[in-house]
Design a protein around this motif. Structure first.
Motif, short mmCIF file in Angstrom:
data_model
loop_
_atom_site.label_atom_id
_atom_site.label_comp_id
_atom_site.label_asym_id
_atom_site.label_seq_id
_atom_site.Cartn_x
_atom_site.Cartn_y
_atom_site.Cartn_z
N MET A 1 0.83 -1.20 0.00
CA MET A 1 0.00 0.00 0.00
C MET A 1 0.86 1.25 0.00
SD MET A 1 -3.15 0.65 -0.22
CE MET A 1 -4.68 0.91 0.55
N ALA A 2 2.07 1.18 0.54
CA ALA A 2 2.93 2.36 0.61
C ALA A 2 3.29 2.88 -0.77
CB ALA A 2 4.18 2.05 1.41
N ILE A 3 3.46 1.99 -1.73
CA ILE A 3 3.79 2.43 -3.10
C ILE A 3 2.63 3.23 -3.68
CG2 ILE A 3 4.15 1.61 -5.46
CD1 ILE A 3 5.87 -0.62 -4.30
N PHE A 4 1.43 2.75 -3.47
CA PHE A 4 0.24 3.44 -3.94
C PHE A 4 0.15 4.84 -3.33
CE2 PHE A 4 -4.41 4.24 -3.45
CZ PHE A 4 -4.73 4.33 -4.80
N GLU A 5 0.39 4.94 -2.03
CA GLU A 5 0.36 6.23 -1.34
C GLU A 5 1.44 7.16 -1.88
OE1 GLU A 5 0.41 5.66 2.90
OE2 GLU A 5 -1.42 4.46 2.85
N ILE A 50 -1.20 13.20 1.89
CA ILE A 50 -2.64 13.42 2.03
C ILE A 50 -3.32 12.27 2.77
CG2 ILE A 50 -2.77 14.97 0.05
CD1 ILE A 50 -4.25 12.66 -1.43
N PHE A 51 -2.60 11.18 3.00
CA PHE A 51 -3.14 10.06 3.75
C PHE A 51 -3.03 10.31 5.26
CE2 PHE A 51 -2.19 8.49 -0.40
CZ PHE A 51 -3.23 7.62 -0.68
N ASN A 52 -2.26 11.31 5.65
CA ASN A 52 -2.11 11.71 7.05
C ASN A 52 -3.11 12.83 7.31
OD1 ASN A 52 -1.10 13.54 9.20
ND2 ASN A 52 0.49 11.97 9.38
N ASP A 53 -4.07 12.59 8.21
CA ASP A 53 -5.15 13.56 8.45
C ASP A 53 -4.64 14.94 8.85
OD1 ASP A 53 -7.09 11.70 7.78
OD2 ASP A 53 -7.47 11.12 9.87
N SER A 54 -3.63 15.00 9.71
CA SER A 54 -3.15 16.30 10.17
C SER A 54 -2.43 17.06 9.04
CB SER A 54 -2.26 16.17 11.39
OG SER A 54 -1.11 15.42 11.10
N PHE A 79 -9.36 15.11 -2.32
CA PHE A 79 -8.26 14.40 -1.67
C PHE A 79 -8.75 13.15 -0.93
CE2 PHE A 79 -5.27 18.32 -1.16
CZ PHE A 79 -5.02 18.29 -2.51
N VAL A 80 -9.91 13.26 -0.30
CA VAL A 80 -10.47 12.10 0.40
C VAL A 80 -10.80 11.00 -0.60
CG1 VAL A 80 -12.47 11.29 1.73
CG2 VAL A 80 -11.29 13.38 2.40
N LYS A 81 -11.30 11.37 -1.77
CA LYS A 81 -11.56 10.37 -2.82
C LYS A 81 -10.27 9.68 -3.22
CE LYS A 81 -15.98 11.25 -3.96
NZ LYS A 81 -17.04 10.30 -3.95
N PHE A 82 -9.18 10.43 -3.34
CA PHE A 82 -7.89 9.85 -3.71
C PHE A 82 -7.39 8.85 -2.67
CE2 PHE A 82 -6.45 13.80 -6.32
CZ PHE A 82 -7.16 13.35 -7.40
N THR A 83 -7.74 9.07 -1.41
CA THR A 83 -7.20 8.23 -0.35
C THR A 83 -8.01 6.95 -0.14
OG1 THR A 83 -8.43 9.40 1.39
CG2 THR A 83 -6.19 10.17 0.90
N LYS A 84 -9.12 6.82 -0.81
CA LYS A 84 -9.96 5.61 -0.64
C LYS A 84 -9.68 4.60 -1.72
CE LYS A 84 -13.52 7.71 1.99
NZ LYS A 84 -14.87 7.84 2.28
#
Length: 84
Positions: A1-5, A50-54, A79-84
């Motif tokens: 998953m890290a590569i995707f992020e 953008i995967f980190n909420d803060s 951004f939320v759409k991108f993280t799902k």
């Protein structure tokens, strides 16, 4: 998953106004070309997760300052759409 992020975060840091408009249209999010240009200019070269909420929250606050709170809310939706 890290590569995707990493790929998504890299894309955010190199996004163009036209790409931002394309993604906004794809997800039914309304931003103008001028707003997209300001946002893309701000994001260019930024290293943000953008995967980190803060981190995403701080980024959205900056986008609200350079555009408007309403536009920042729309960009946050994207951004939320991108993280799902």
């Amino acid at each position: 998953m890290a590569i995707f992020e990493n790929i998504i975060n890299h894309k955010i840091g190199n996004i163009t106004a036209d790409e931002l408009l394309k993604y906004a249209s794809q997800f039914n999010i309304s931003i103008t070309k001028a707003q997209a240009a300001k946002i893309a200019g701000y994001l260019r070269g930024k290293k943000v997760n953008i995967f980190n909420d803060s981190e995403r929250s701080a980024l959205i606050k900056q986008i609200a300052r350079i555009t408007s709170p309403e536009t920042a809310k729309e960009v946050n939706k994207l951004f939320v759409k991108f993280t799902k």
